[in-house]
Design a protein around this motif. Sequence first.
Motif, PDB file in Angstrom:
ATOM      1  N   GLY A  13      15.339 -38.104 -52.378  1.00 51.81           N
ATOM      2  CA  GLY A  13      14.038 -38.884 -51.998  1.00 51.81           C
ATOM      3  C   GLY A  13      13.515 -39.470 -53.419  1.00 51.81           C
ATOM      4  O   GLY A  13      12.165 -39.310 -53.473  1.00 51.81           O
ATOM      5  N   LYS A  14      14.298 -39.432 -54.483  1.00 48.42           N
ATOM      6  CA  LYS A  14      13.949 -39.963 -55.781  1.00 48.42           C
ATOM      7  C   LYS A  14      13.005 -41.041 -55.883  1.00 48.42           C
ATOM      8  O   LYS A  14      12.003 -41.249 -56.301  1.00 48.42           O
ATOM      9  N   THR A  15      13.646 -41.893 -55.188  1.00 52.73           N
ATOM     10  CA  THR A  15      13.052 -43.455 -55.242  1.00 52.73           C
ATOM     11  C   THR A  15      11.749 -43.534 -54.266  1.00 52.73           C
ATOM     12  O   THR A  15      10.634 -43.941 -54.572  1.00 52.73           O
ATOM     13  N   THR A  16      11.960 -42.620 -53.346  1.00 54.46           N
ATOM     14  CA  THR A  16      10.627 -42.460 -52.113  1.00 54.46           C
ATOM     15  C   THR A  16       9.610 -41.960 -53.003  1.00 54.46           C
ATOM     16  O   THR A  16       8.422 -42.526 -53.010  1.00 54.46           O
ATOM     17  N   LEU A  17       9.801 -41.108 -53.790  1.00 52.69           N
ATOM     18  CA  LEU A  17       8.788 -40.274 -54.691  1.00 52.69           C
ATOM     19  C   LEU A  17       8.190 -41.347 -55.582  1.00 52.69           C
ATOM     20  O   LEU A  17       6.761 -41.388 -55.908  1.00 52.69           O
ATOM     21  N   PRO A  38      20.332 -49.833 -58.397  1.00 53.80           N
ATOM     22  CA  PRO A  38      18.837 -49.599 -58.175  1.00 53.80           C
ATOM     23  C   PRO A  38      18.429 -49.932 -56.892  1.00 53.80           C
ATOM     24  O   PRO A  38      18.993 -50.746 -56.122  1.00 53.80           O
ATOM     25  N   ASN A  39      17.456 -49.396 -56.198  1.00 49.17           N
ATOM     26  CA  ASN A  39      16.878 -49.785 -54.914  1.00 49.17           C
ATOM     27  C   ASN A  39      15.607 -49.573 -54.781  1.00 49.17           C
ATOM     28  O   ASN A  39      14.873 -49.883 -53.758  1.00 49.17           O
ATOM     29  N   ALA A  40      14.672 -49.384 -55.874  1.00 50.41           N
ATOM     30  CA  ALA A  40      13.096 -49.415 -55.676  1.00 50.41           C
ATOM     31  C   ALA A  40      12.838 -50.671 -55.452  1.00 50.41           C
ATOM     32  O   ALA A  40      11.762 -50.660 -54.522  1.00 50.41           O
ATOM     33  N   HIS A  41      13.386 -51.607 -55.832  1.00 49.50           N
ATOM     34  CA  HIS A  41      12.916 -53.060 -55.488  1.00 49.50           C
ATOM     35  C   HIS A  41      12.624 -53.306 -53.971  1.00 49.50           C
ATOM     36  O   HIS A  41      12.100 -54.228 -53.467  1.00 49.50           O
ATOM     37  N   ILE A  42      13.532 -52.610 -53.120  1.00 40.98           N
ATOM     38  CA  ILE A  42      13.705 -52.811 -51.723  1.00 40.98           C
ATOM     39  C   ILE A  42      12.509 -52.414 -51.015  1.00 40.98           C
ATOM     40  O   ILE A  42      11.770 -53.053 -50.173  1.00 40.98           O
ATOM     41  N   PHE A  43      11.642 -51.497 -51.705  1.00 44.15           N
ATOM     42  CA  PHE A  43      10.535 -51.097 -51.426  1.00 44.15           C
ATOM     43  C   PHE A  43       9.210 -51.649 -51.992  1.00 44.15           C
ATOM     44  O   PHE A  43       8.503 -52.007 -51.019  1.00 44.15           O
ATOM     45  N   LEU A  44       9.330 -52.025 -53.218  1.00 40.91           N
ATOM     46  CA  LEU A  44       8.229 -52.640 -54.093  1.00 40.91           C
ATOM     47  C   LEU A  44       8.407 -54.521 -53.704  1.00 40.91           C
ATOM     48  O   LEU A  44       7.171 -54.936 -53.854  1.00 40.91           O
ATOM     49  N   LYS A  45       9.353 -54.743 -53.608  1.00 42.01           N
ATOM     50  CA  LYS A  45       9.668 -56.259 -53.373  1.00 42.01           C
ATOM     51  C   LYS A  45       8.725 -56.835 -54.304  1.00 42.01           C
ATOM     52  O   LYS A  45       8.161 -57.733 -54.288  1.00 42.01           O
ATOM     53  N   GLN A 247       9.685 -36.355 -41.233  1.00 40.34           N
ATOM     54  CA  GLN A 247       8.984 -37.073 -39.988  1.00 40.34           C
ATOM     55  C   GLN A 247       9.810 -38.091 -39.389  1.00 40.34           C
ATOM     56  O   GLN A 247      10.205 -39.070 -40.475  1.00 40.34           O
ATOM     57  N   LYS A 248      10.038 -38.605 -38.522  1.00 42.11           N
ATOM     58  CA  LYS A 248      10.596 -39.578 -37.827  1.00 42.11           C
ATOM     59  C   LYS A 248      10.108 -41.029 -38.268  1.00 42.11           C
ATOM     60  O   LYS A 248      10.929 -41.770 -38.866  1.00 42.11           O
ATOM     61  N   LYS A 249       8.634 -40.804 -38.336  1.00 36.62           N
ATOM     62  CA  LYS A 249       8.002 -41.833 -38.875  1.00 36.62           C
ATOM     63  C   LYS A 249       8.046 -42.513 -40.138  1.00 36.62           C
ATOM     64  O   LYS A 249       8.300 -43.838 -40.519  1.00 36.62           O
ATOM     65  N   ILE A 250       8.375 -41.481 -41.076  1.00 38.30           N
ATOM     66  CA  ILE A 250       8.787 -41.771 -42.436  1.00 38.30           C
ATOM     67  C   ILE A 250      10.047 -42.298 -42.647  1.00 38.30           C
ATOM     68  O   ILE A 250      10.503 -43.371 -43.318  1.00 38.30           O
ATOM     69  N   ALA A 251      11.147 -41.764 -41.732  1.00 42.92           N
ATOM     70  CA  ALA A 251      12.570 -42.046 -41.802  1.00 42.92           C
ATOM     71  C   ALA A 251      12.481 -43.626 -41.430  1.00 42.92           C
ATOM     72  O   ALA A 251      13.260 -44.396 -41.889  1.00 42.92           O
ATOM     73  N   GLN A 252      12.039 -44.042 -40.289  1.00 45.90           N
ATOM     74  CA  GLN A 252      11.962 -45.182 -39.791  1.00 45.90           C
ATOM     75  C   GLN A 252      11.140 -46.269 -40.519  1.00 45.90           C
ATOM     76  O   GLN A 252      12.051 -47.256 -40.578  1.00 45.90           O
ATOM     77  N   TYR A 254      11.299 -46.079 -43.772  1.00 50.70           N
ATOM     78  CA  TYR A 254      12.214 -46.039 -44.977  1.00 50.70           C
ATOM     79  C   TYR A 254      13.327 -47.077 -44.734  1.00 50.70           C
ATOM     80  O   TYR A 254      13.841 -47.802 -45.436  1.00 50.70           O
ATOM     81  N   ALA A 255      13.909 -46.986 -43.466  1.00 47.80           N
ATOM     82  CA  ALA A 255      15.081 -47.790 -42.999  1.00 47.80           C
ATOM     83  C   ALA A 255      14.511 -49.185 -43.015  1.00 47.80           C
ATOM     84  O   ALA A 255      15.444 -50.124 -42.976  1.00 47.80           O
ATOM     85  N   ARG A 256      13.561 -49.505 -42.779  1.00 44.81           N
ATOM     86  CA  ARG A 256      13.012 -50.875 -43.045  1.00 44.81           C
ATOM     87  C   ARG A 256      12.119 -51.427 -44.131  1.00 44.81           C
ATOM     88  O   ARG A 256      11.665 -52.313 -44.580  1.00 44.81           O
ATOM     89  N   GLY A 257      12.644 -50.631 -45.208  1.00 48.75           N
ATOM     90  CA  GLY A 257      12.036 -50.790 -46.573  1.00 48.75           C
ATOM     91  C   GLY A 257      10.593 -50.632 -46.575  1.00 48.75           C
ATOM     92  O   GLY A 257      10.050 -51.545 -47.483  1.00 48.75           O
ATOM     93  N   ILE A 258       9.843 -49.595 -46.058  1.00 50.15           N
ATOM     94  CA  ILE A 258       8.674 -49.524 -46.294  1.00 50.15           C
ATOM     95  C   ILE A 258       8.105 -48.314 -46.487  1.00 50.15           C
ATOM     96  O   ILE A 258       8.740 -47.127 -46.100  1.00 50.15           O
ATOM     97  N   SER A 259       7.369 -48.282 -47.534  1.00 50.36           N
ATOM     98  CA  SER A 259       6.949 -46.949 -48.164  1.00 50.36           C
ATOM     99  C   SER A 259       6.061 -46.220 -47.440  1.00 50.36           C
ATOM    100  O   SER A 259       5.536 -46.365 -46.409  1.00 50.36           O
TER     101      SER A 259
END
Lengths: 284, 121
Positions: A13-17, A38-45, A247-252, A254-259
């Motif tokens: 969860g490095k990138t999540t944090l 690198p994958n932080a751009h997936i969440f920050l766009k 939490q399932k909500k967080i995982a879901q 995450y899977a859609r690239g949402i923080s």
Amino acid sequence: MIIAVASGKGGTGKTTLAVNLALSLNNVQLLDCDVEEPNAHIFLKPCIEKVQKVFIPVPEIDEKKCTYCGKCREVCAYNAFAVVPPQQNRKGSILVFTNLCHGCGACSFFCPHQAITEVNKEIGIIEAGYCGSIQFVHGKLNVGEAMAPPVIRKVKDYIDPNKTVIIDAPPGTSCPVVSSMKGSDFCLLVTEPTPFGLNDLVLAVEVVRKLKIPFGVVINRSDLGDNKTEEYCAKENISVLMRIPFQKKIAQAYARGISIVEKIPEYRNKFLQLFEDIKETKLK
Amino acid sequence: MKICITAQGDNLDADVDPRFGRCQYFIIVDTETLEFEAVSNPNIDSSGGAGIQSGQLIAKKQVSTILTGNVGPNAFSTLKAVGVEVITGVSGKIKDAIEKYKSNGFQTTKGPSVDSHFGTS
């Protein structure tokens, strides 16, 4: 203040944090130093405004001048040369393995025949831009290249001392991790309460202690696994600064690239608290 | 004729070491007289380029052929440049491998058999 987010084990969860901390703070930079993926751009766009190539100098041999004396092989700390001296019926040969080269320049400096010149080899790119008010920078190492640290150093050239800098480090405990963490004021070690998570956390703790960087632990998916990580931190007198339950909500999201903070806005306060706790732990 | 075999020990009763660049010993043996020399490998702990250095080390011993388990891409290029014939997929005792070699029981390997850093522990 520069905060490196590292882990030992991958996928904790490095990138999540890093992303959620960046989204919760003001006047902040996020530098994704995991240049191999690198994958932080997936969440920050982010909106990328600048693209820059990264080169390292590698040796090029002028075989007209080379006598196959082997000096370059002798001085190369990375074993990037094979030199075959000439024999009765065969001329000598020299092989350069540029993917082992760190670009230190020793070979061209010490070559007694000036047969080596350094030429630039592109090993990756840096992309910089903005996601709202967050300044975003990441590096991408070219596929097939092994030398991540030169790309990481270029990403870190963007550090602005007037901002809170969040560095998303690669997993593991090797050179790229050390390059990413070096010079940070604080290191957040993200782990999960599993035997693998703990094993690699212990290794990561050894690294940050060696680098003398103040640090604290974040336990992600904290209600799964076992209690051994908590026990280890207590025994070693390591502060557990945050626990994020599964939490399932967080995982879901995450899977859609949402923080997390976008999906569950109440979390923003928890990340702000984390930032305050980091400042406090750092002073201890 | 002198050949080299990668070994886990320093004598002909030892097992073949499946790694080339990071093997324990190089056994340099005369296939006719079975006189041999065991060279401890200085490249075992090298962080990278072990195969390249090991390739040059055995080239200095002027062997015609190397018998081993696997050879990576950098080691293979080096062995090709120094003109040493490569035979991979060899296992069992060193002395049995020599006998099999003498009775033409092996085929030359045409390319690297594993990827880089295969033998890194």
